[in-house]
Design an enzyme around this catalytic site. Structure first.
Site, short mmCIF file in Angstrom:
data_model
loop_
_atom_site.label_atom_id
_atom_site.label_comp_id
_atom_site.label_asym_id
_atom_site.label_seq_id
_atom_site.Cartn_x
_atom_site.Cartn_y
_atom_site.Cartn_z
N CYS A 235 42.20 -52.15 1.17
CA CYS A 235 42.68 -50.80 1.42
C CYS A 235 42.53 -50.01 0.13
CB CYS A 235 44.14 -50.84 1.86
SG CYS A 235 44.82 -49.21 2.24
N TYR A 236 41.89 -48.86 0.22
CA TYR A 236 41.64 -48.01 -0.94
C TYR A 236 42.14 -46.60 -0.69
CZ TYR A 236 37.88 -51.42 -1.87
OH TYR A 236 37.16 -52.55 -2.09
#
Length: 124
Positions: free
Chosen positions: A104-105
């Site tokens: 997740c960014y």
């Protein structure tokens, strides 16, 4: 073998790419924006956007003969990492049991002003 997968229930690609590509070994699903395939409207709020992105992902998985249990890895892109908890709560409604790997960014921006985009790789 490479087969292009397209679900009429998910929004059409907004560029020169496929909704998904199936090979003998896996299904690669492009990032799903939170757009309702029937209306073309984007959901509002991170919870609704996450849910719509995952609903779209589900339509494509089913079109290819897969389901959420077959997903091996996802990538979640967030416009604001502060939305992580709310996104995660909705995500957990779709992925139960054996969880896929995930990254997740936070990104600078997403297409069409979306707050979330989710892609996946699935395998049988």
């Amino acid at each position: 073998m490479k087969k292009i997968i397209a679900s009429p229930l998910a929004p059409k690609a907004v560029g020169p790419y496929s909704q998904a590509v199936a090979t003998d070994a896996a299904l690669y699903v492009s990032g799903q924006l939170p757009i309702d395939g029937a209306t073309g409207q984007m959901a509002e709020g991170i919870e609704a956007q996450t849910r719509q992105s995952l609903v779209n992902l589900g339509h494509i998985l089913r079109e290819a003969g897969y389901d959420f249990a077959d997903v091996a890895k996802t990538t979640v892109l967030l416009a604001d990492i502060a939305d992580f908890g709310a996104m995660n709560a909705v995500y957990a409604e779709f992925f139960t049991g054996r969880m896929p790997a995930r990254v997740c960014y936070q990104v600078a921006a997403l297409p069409m002003g979306a707050r979330v985009e989710i892609d996946a790789v699935a395998a049988k």
